[in-house]
Design a protein around this motif. Structure first.
Motif, short mmCIF file in Angstrom:
data_model
loop_
_atom_site.label_atom_id
_atom_site.label_comp_id
_atom_site.label_asym_id
_atom_site.label_seq_id
_atom_site.Cartn_x
_atom_site.Cartn_y
_atom_site.Cartn_z
N ASN A 186 -5.51 -1.40 -4.72
CA ASN A 186 -5.67 -2.63 -4.54
C ASN A 186 -6.99 -3.64 -4.09
OD1 ASN A 186 -5.62 -4.49 -2.38
ND2 ASN A 186 -3.50 -4.04 -3.11
N VAL A 208 -7.76 -3.24 -0.21
CA VAL A 208 -7.64 -1.98 0.26
C VAL A 208 -8.43 -0.81 -0.94
CG1 VAL A 208 -6.64 0.09 1.90
CG2 VAL A 208 -6.28 -2.54 2.40
N LEU A 218 0.10 -1.15 -0.11
CA LEU A 218 0.29 -0.10 -0.03
C LEU A 218 0.89 1.52 -0.30
CD1 LEU A 218 -2.29 -0.82 2.62
CD2 LEU A 218 -3.01 -0.81 0.11
N GLN A 219 -0.20 2.36 -0.68
CA GLN A 219 1.18 3.70 -0.24
C GLN A 219 0.24 5.07 0.13
OE1 GLN A 219 3.68 5.37 -3.94
NE2 GLN A 219 1.72 6.37 -4.19
N VAL A 220 0.45 5.56 1.38
CA VAL A 220 -0.15 6.35 1.25
C VAL A 220 0.02 7.44 1.58
CG1 VAL A 220 -0.96 4.51 3.61
CG2 VAL A 220 0.61 6.16 4.66
N HIS A 235 -5.80 4.24 6.01
CA HIS A 235 -4.99 2.89 6.63
C HIS A 235 -3.86 3.90 7.20
CE1 HIS A 235 -4.05 -0.92 6.40
NE2 HIS A 235 -2.41 -0.44 6.46
N LYS A 238 -4.03 8.22 3.18
CA LYS A 238 -5.67 7.58 2.60
C LYS A 238 -4.11 7.20 1.55
CE LYS A 238 -9.60 11.36 2.72
NZ LYS A 238 -9.86 12.43 2.64
N ASN A 239 -5.04 5.66 1.42
CA ASN A 239 -4.62 4.70 0.34
C ASN A 239 -4.41 5.11 -1.34
OD1 ASN A 239 -3.11 2.82 -1.06
ND2 ASN A 239 -5.44 1.98 -1.09
#
Length: 378
Positions: free
Chosen positions: A91, A94, A65-67, A100, A86-87
């Motif tokens: 995905n 998610v 994931l990247q937030v 996240h 926030k993501n």
């Protein structure tokens, strides 16, 4: 900190992939990550699975994931960095835009993307990559049952090793156990000392403790060096200094830096200059208060009048959630240096940084008196 990949563009934007290898690396990462940055990492999350029978069950899966960073929390006890936002990566489990919390742990990579890697961030990153290459001072802090080895560098102080053992009481039949454990600690500290301390880089190595623990280890170190022909210790024994401290814990590093015999050897290093600058500020505040000021507004006005000779600022101010505020302080540091002044960035992990934080985290020694600053609101 191990940097796996680094790509920074000419305009200052870019990303760095890194792996925290020591607990202090997480603290360094905490200093690097700011609101508005992007952090990519692998996270573990429970997801629902539907079996052929129609039953639903949860399963733990690894997801990338990247937030977009909104909040950062450093858990020193748990050795984890929590990054909430926030993501932004598509995905199936998610949704994009959902919140996240990524947990950055030791030995797990993450990628930090910034729109601007400013001069301070790049300096912290460089020191984090190889703290031993820029260390001015090595310190062995000891007390019975505890020994820690630190490298004090230009921007960061890193813990290279921590050794703990339960020491039995010295009276009666327990004395044999006491000597066995003490000898084991000395042997382990010596091998760790040789692994982490490079006398081609550090000015000196300090052995510090309350009581006689430092003297006992110093004797052991020299005797073993002669017995085993350990050239780095034999050739540099004059650079091994003994200092009395009240404990073997990290906060006693301040006592080491205050010791006259240590200051004489590291007087032109960053760590020593910070301690001296803070002393000079407090002396000026007491003896000539019109040439000392603290608080963001007072310091900014003094700088506008080209009066700031020495700027003292804590790294806490650069972790401000407001990106514009962080940029303001970065520009202030750069501007003071360009105008011929000195700027010292204090770590909030050090006792000196804690002292400065009590005075709003920013202060200055002035070139000339500005008595009207006292009438201005903070």
């Amino acid at each position: 900190m191990k940097v796996v990949h680094r790509q920074i563009e000419a305009d200052g934007s870019g990303s760095v992939k890194m792996i925290p290898e020591e607990p202090d690396d997480l603290w360094i990462a905490y200093n690097l990550v700011s609101k508005g940055d992007y952090v990519l990492a692998v996270t573990v999350r429970k997801v629902l699975r539907e079996a052929a029978s129609g039953a639903r069950d949860s399963e733990r899966m690894k997801l990338k994931l990247q937030v977009k960073v909104e909040a950062v929390e450093y858990d020193k006890e748990g050795s984890v960095l929590r990054i909430r936002g926030k993501n932004t990566l598509q995905n199936e489990h998610v949704k994009v835009g959902s919140y996240h919390t990524l947990e950055i742990e030791l030995h797990r990579y993450f990628v930090l993307k910034k729109s601007l890697w400013d001069s301070l961030s790049l300096d912290v990153l460089q020191q984090a990559c190889d703290p031993a290459a820029s260390a001015d001072l090595a310190v062995v802090l000891m007390q019975e049952g505890l020994a820690q080895i630190f490298l004090v560098g230009k921007s960061v102080t890193t813990t290279r090793s921590r050794i703990e053992a339960s020491i039995p009481r010295k009276h009666g039949p327990a004395i044999a156990g006491y000597e066995t454990v003490s000898c084991w600690i000395s042997s382990y500290v010596q091998s760790t000392f040789l692994r982490h301390v490079d006398f081609k880089v550090v000015r000196c190595a300090v052995i510090a403790s309350p009581g006689f623990t430092k003297d006992q280890f110093h004797r052991y170190l020299l005797l073993e060096a002669e017995r085993r022909s350990l050239r780095p210790i034999i050739e540099n024994k004059s650079r091994l200094l003994l200092v009395h401290t009240t404990s073997g814990y990290r906060h006693s590093l301040r006592e080491v830096l205050d010791a006259p015999n240590v200051m004489n050897l590291i007087k032109d290093t960053k760590a020593a200059k910070e301690v001296r600058a803070l002393k000079d500020f407090f002396n000026m505040l007491t003896n000539d208060p019109s040439r000392a000021c603290y608080g963001p507004k007072h310091v900014e006005v003094a700088h506008e009048r080209m009066a700031v000779q020495t700027l003292l600022i804590t790294d806490e101010l650069f972790r401000n959630a407001d990106v514009a505020s962080r940029k303001k302080y970065v520009n202030l540091v750069d501007s003071v240096k360009k105008s011929g002044g000195n700027a010292y960035i204090f770590s909030s992990m050090h006792v000196s940084g804690e002292q400065l934080a009590q005075l709003t985290g920013i202060a200055a020694i002035l070139r000339f008196p500005l008595p009207d600053l006292e009438d201005m609101e903070m």
